[in-house]
Design a protein around this motif. Structure first.
Motif, PDB file in Angstrom:
ATOM      1  N   GLY A  39      12.188  -1.569  13.929  1.00  0.00           N
ATOM      2  CA  GLY A  39      12.656  -0.373  14.624  1.00  0.00           C
ATOM      3  C   GLY A  39      11.639   0.070  15.649  1.00  0.00           C
ATOM      4  N   ASP A  40      11.253   1.341  15.602  1.00  0.00           N
ATOM      5  CA  ASP A  40      10.261   1.843  16.549  1.00  0.00           C
ATOM      6  C   ASP A  40       8.870   1.920  15.936  1.00  0.00           C
ATOM      7  N   ARG A  41       8.685   1.215  14.827  1.00  0.00           N
ATOM      8  CA  ARG A  41       7.365   1.167  14.196  1.00  0.00           C
ATOM      9  C   ARG A  41       6.777  -0.229  14.292  1.00  0.00           C
ATOM     10  N   ALA A  42       5.481  -0.281  14.548  1.00  0.00           N
ATOM     11  CA  ALA A  42       4.742  -1.532  14.461  1.00  0.00           C
ATOM     12  C   ALA A  42       3.792  -1.430  13.278  1.00  0.00           C
ATOM     13  N   TYR A  43       3.758  -2.472  12.473  1.00  0.00           N
ATOM     14  CA  TYR A  43       2.845  -2.553  11.342  1.00  0.00           C
ATOM     15  C   TYR A  43       1.761  -3.568  11.694  1.00  0.00           C
ATOM     16  N   VAL A  44       0.498  -3.163  11.546  1.00  0.00           N
ATOM     17  CA  VAL A  44      -0.628  -4.003  11.938  1.00  0.00           C
ATOM     18  C   VAL A  44      -1.577  -4.139  10.760  1.00  0.00           C
ATOM     19  N   THR A  45      -1.891  -5.372  10.394  1.00  0.00           N
ATOM     20  CA  THR A  45      -2.845  -5.595   9.317  1.00  0.00           C
ATOM     21  C   THR A  45      -4.268  -5.476   9.850  1.00  0.00           C
ATOM     22  N   ASP A  46      -5.155  -5.068   8.962  1.00  0.00           N
ATOM     23  CA  ASP A  46      -6.575  -4.947   9.281  1.00  0.00           C
ATOM     24  C   ASP A  46      -7.349  -5.615   8.140  1.00  0.00           C
ATOM     25  N   PRO A  47      -7.428  -6.952   8.149  1.00  0.00           N
ATOM     26  CA  PRO A  47      -8.053  -7.657   7.026  1.00  0.00           C
ATOM     27  C   PRO A  47      -9.485  -7.232   6.761  1.00  0.00           C
ATOM     28  N   ALA A  48     -10.242  -6.911   7.796  1.00  0.00           N
ATOM     29  CA  ALA A  48     -11.640  -6.536   7.611  1.00  0.00           C
ATOM     30  C   ALA A  48     -11.779  -5.283   6.756  1.00  0.00           C
ATOM     31  N   ALA A  49     -10.791  -4.402   6.823  1.00  0.00           N
ATOM     32  CA  ALA A  49     -10.816  -3.167   6.040  1.00  0.00           C
ATOM     33  C   ALA A  49      -9.811  -3.195   4.905  1.00  0.00           C
ATOM     34  N   SER A  50      -9.163  -4.355   4.683  1.00  0.00           N
ATOM     35  CA  SER A  50      -8.122  -4.490   3.673  1.00  0.00           C
ATOM     36  C   SER A  50      -7.094  -3.364   3.802  1.00  0.00           C
ATOM     37  N   SER A  51      -6.629  -3.163   5.028  1.00  0.00           N
ATOM     38  CA  SER A  51      -5.749  -2.036   5.320  1.00  0.00           C
ATOM     39  C   SER A  51      -4.559  -2.478   6.165  1.00  0.00           C
ATOM     40  N   ILE A  52      -3.568  -1.592   6.230  1.00  0.00           N
ATOM     41  CA  ILE A  52      -2.418  -1.757   7.108  1.00  0.00           C
ATOM     42  C   ILE A  52      -2.193  -0.436   7.830  1.00  0.00           C
ATOM     43  N   HIS A  53      -1.865  -0.522   9.128  1.00  0.00           N
ATOM     44  CA  HIS A  53      -1.630   0.650   9.951  1.00  0.00           C
ATOM     45  C   HIS A  53      -0.171   0.695  10.389  1.00  0.00           C
ATOM     46  N   VAL A  54       0.355   1.906  10.533  1.00  0.00           N
ATOM     47  CA  VAL A  54       1.685   2.122  11.087  1.00  0.00           C
ATOM     48  C   VAL A  54       1.522   2.743  12.468  1.00  0.00           C
TER      49      VAL A  54
ATOM     50  N   LEU B 245       5.758   3.365  18.052  1.00  0.00           N
ATOM     51  CA  LEU B 245       5.806   2.807  19.398  1.00  0.00           C
ATOM     52  C   LEU B 245       6.373   3.784  20.420  1.00  0.00           C
ATOM     53  N   SER B 246       7.117   4.787  19.954  1.00  0.00           N
ATOM     54  CA  SER B 246       7.682   5.768  20.892  1.00  0.00           C
ATOM     55  C   SER B 246       6.622   6.724  21.416  1.00  0.00           C
ATOM     56  N   THR B 247       5.554   6.920  20.642  1.00  0.00           N
ATOM     57  CA  THR B 247       4.482   7.817  21.064  1.00  0.00           C
ATOM     58  C   THR B 247       3.164   7.098  21.312  1.00  0.00           C
ATOM     59  N   GLY B 248       3.078   5.859  20.853  1.00  0.00           N
ATOM     60  CA  GLY B 248       1.843   5.102  21.034  1.00  0.00           C
ATOM     61  C   GLY B 248       0.707   5.584  20.170  1.00  0.00           C
ATOM     62  N   THR B 249       1.045   6.103  18.982  1.00  0.00           N
ATOM     63  CA  THR B 249       0.014   6.636  18.096  1.00  0.00           C
ATOM     64  C   THR B 249       0.075   5.975  16.723  1.00  0.00           C
ATOM     65  N   VAL B 250      -1.082   5.902  16.079  1.00  0.00           N
ATOM     66  CA  VAL B 250      -1.155   5.438  14.695  1.00  0.00           C
ATOM     67  C   VAL B 250      -0.790   6.611  13.801  1.00  0.00           C
ATOM     68  N   THR B 251       0.264   6.471  13.010  1.00  0.00           N
ATOM     69  CA  THR B 251       0.759   7.582  12.202  1.00  0.00           C
ATOM     70  C   THR B 251       0.384   7.487  10.736  1.00  0.00           C
ATOM     71  N   ALA B 252      -0.026   6.310  10.289  1.00  0.00           N
ATOM     72  CA  ALA B 252      -0.424   6.162   8.887  1.00  0.00           C
ATOM     73  C   ALA B 252      -1.346   4.961   8.759  1.00  0.00           C
ATOM     74  N   THR B 253      -2.269   5.065   7.829  1.00  0.00           N
ATOM     75  CA  THR B 253      -3.172   3.966   7.492  1.00  0.00           C
ATOM     76  C   THR B 253      -3.374   3.980   5.994  1.00  0.00           C
ATOM     77  N   ALA B 254      -3.299   2.806   5.382  1.00  0.00           N
ATOM     78  CA  ALA B 254      -3.491   2.737   3.933  1.00  0.00           C
ATOM     79  C   ALA B 254      -4.301   1.506   3.583  1.00  0.00           C
ATOM     80  N   GLU B 255      -5.267   1.709   2.698  1.00  0.00           N
ATOM     81  CA  GLU B 255      -5.996   0.575   2.135  1.00  0.00           C
ATOM     82  C   GLU B 255      -5.128  -0.033   1.043  1.00  0.00           C
ATOM     83  N   VAL B 256      -5.039  -1.356   1.034  1.00  0.00           N
ATOM     84  CA  VAL B 256      -4.222  -2.044   0.043  1.00  0.00           C
ATOM     85  C   VAL B 256      -5.143  -2.833  -0.887  1.00  0.00           C
ATOM     86  N   PRO B 257      -4.658  -3.182  -2.091  1.00  0.00           N
ATOM     87  CA  PRO B 257      -5.550  -3.771  -3.105  1.00  0.00           C
ATOM     88  C   PRO B 257      -5.976  -5.210  -2.832  1.00  0.00           C
TER      89      PRO B 257
END
Length: 420
Positions: free
Chosen positions: A379-394, A397-409
């Motif tokens: 949809g209008d969200r991009a999900y980006v992995t961040d392996p160095a921080a073991s995280s995923i960002h949301v 795309l409509s605003t060009g902002t990161v709206t959520a970040t979560a560390e995953v196990p």
């Protein structure tokens, strides 16, 4: 020659247990909302309790299993262990994904479903399940969905399996899925693309050489073929059903009647990974020029016009990897650079529209199986992995902002998404 056996009634493994008995959640959408995955198909369990639930789920592979995440909060819905190097692909029905193991495409039911109910929808979610159901395949390779058909390619045999979207509507009935099976002349690292009207487009090659592609009609008769695509790799579908396959000297375009060559600007101009959009006749591709490189880190991407069969090259000023290419909801070309930003391009002009900072600068690892930042758009969200921080960002795309970040196990590798 590509041979077909139709119809072939090959039954899938059918030893899956019933879906987990976790609580089923549901929520009413606003009037007029359209049906999503499995709309008005799977009957909801009789003990379903209504509650608010997100309808998008993200699946992330890691070394030792797969994570299923809530698409809004990134909360871990389930952690499913599975040995081996794993890849993940949409299964084509908006609910399930296919997890590639050493010898099969395993079916993972993420548990999301939408059921039409009068002038509104009900959203249901159950516990995810990595089922025992599988499409057996020697060295599972590319998965492509087009024209409501999903096609699986086994590199070890050259065998192609195709099934329809409706065939996966009920996870408990996967033993009734009987894919149409086609055989290549020789085993190779290939891809098959379903076409409108029941035909297919498939690569031609063997274990040492790949030369082009052939188009078959619904009866398996050859419509056209081309040998003008050395090293053919990858495929993407653009607006109006045009298909692009990458070559070591550009690309080839199938327009429904014939193949056309899109010639690269360089003698060796390899396009091996592509991203298409139903909103654009332009396909986004990578672009490499060094045939002797162990690992080339290109800074240019290709924009392949399926109407004119021409290629525009755009220099991003940063390198990227094969997991960096995606398309936005309006057909925007998205490239996740090693500078940590999503570069948003106008596919028609190649002009940079926006630059969205997401992760720290990174370096592509030498081994392609190793985790590196990856992008998945839903949809209008991009999900980006961040392996160095073991995280995923949301990213919105409509605003060009990161709206959520979560560390995953676990350190995330590949991503796929389902839901509405």
């Amino acid at each position: 020659m590509i041979t077909a056996r139709r119809p072939l009634r090959r039954r899938l493994l059918s030893i899956a247990p019933a879906l987990a008995t976790a609580a089923v959640l549901a929520a009413c959408a606003s009037p007029g909302a359209s049906g999503g995955p499995d709309a008005a198909s799977d009957s909801s369990p009789p003990d379903a309790a209504e509650a608010e639930v997100a309808t998008t789920r993200i699946v992330a592979t890691y070394d030792g299993g797969v994570l299923v995440l809530d698409g809004a909060s990134l909360e871990v819905v389930d952690d499913l262990p599975l040995d081996g190097f794993l890849r993940v692909h949409p299964a084509g029905d908006g609910r399930r994904v296919l997890v590639s193991t050493d010898d099969a495409f395993r079916v993972l039911d993420t548990g999301v479903r939408v059921e039409a109910h009068g002038d509104h929808d009900h959203y249901f979610a159950v516990a995810p399940e990595l089922t025992e159901l599988a499409f057996p395949a020697s060295h599972p390779g590319h998965v492509m969905t087009n024209a409501d058909v999903t096609a699986l390619f086994a590199d070890g045999t050259g065998e192609m399996q195709l099934y329809g979207r409706d065939d996966l509507r009920n996870a408990r009935d996967l033993s009734d899925v009987d894919p149409d099976v086609h055989a290549s002349t020789a085993a190779h690292h290939g891809v098959v693309v379903p076409l409108e009207g029941g035909g297919l487009l498939t690569t031609i090659g063997d274990e040492t050489t790949r030369t082009g592609a052939a188009a078959l009609d619904a009866e398996g008769a050859e419509l056209a073929r081309t040998d003008a695509c050395p090293g053919v790799h990858g495929a993407a579908v653009a607006a109006a059903g045009a298909v692009v396959l990458g070559c070591e000297d550009g690309a080839i375009v199938w327009n429904g009647a014939a193949f056309t060559k899109a010639q690269a600007a360089d003698p060796y101009g390899r396009i091996g990974n592509q991203a298409g959009s139903a909103e654009s006749r332009i396909v986004l591709g990578d672009y490499k020029v060094d045939p002797d490189a162990d690992l080339e880190r290109p800074t240019r991407v290709s924009l392949i016009d399926t109407g004119s069969a021409t290629i525009r090259l755009v220099d991003l000023g940063t390198s990227y990897s094969f997991r960096s290419l995606a398309r936005g909801p309006e057909g925007e070309a998205l490239v996740l650079g090693t500078d940590g930003a999503i570069h948003v391009l106008d596919p028609a002009t190649g002009e940079s529209v926006e630059r969205i900072e997401v992760v720290d600068a990174w370096t592509e690892p030498a081994e392609w199986q190793q985790p590196r930042p990856a992008i998945e758009v839903h949809g209008d969200r991009a999900y980006v992995t961040d392996p160095a921080a073991s995280s995923i960002h949301v990213v919105d795309l409509s605003t060009g902002t990161v709206t959520a970040t979560a560390e995953v196990p676990h350190v995330p590798n590949e991503l796929s998404s389902v839901g509405s």
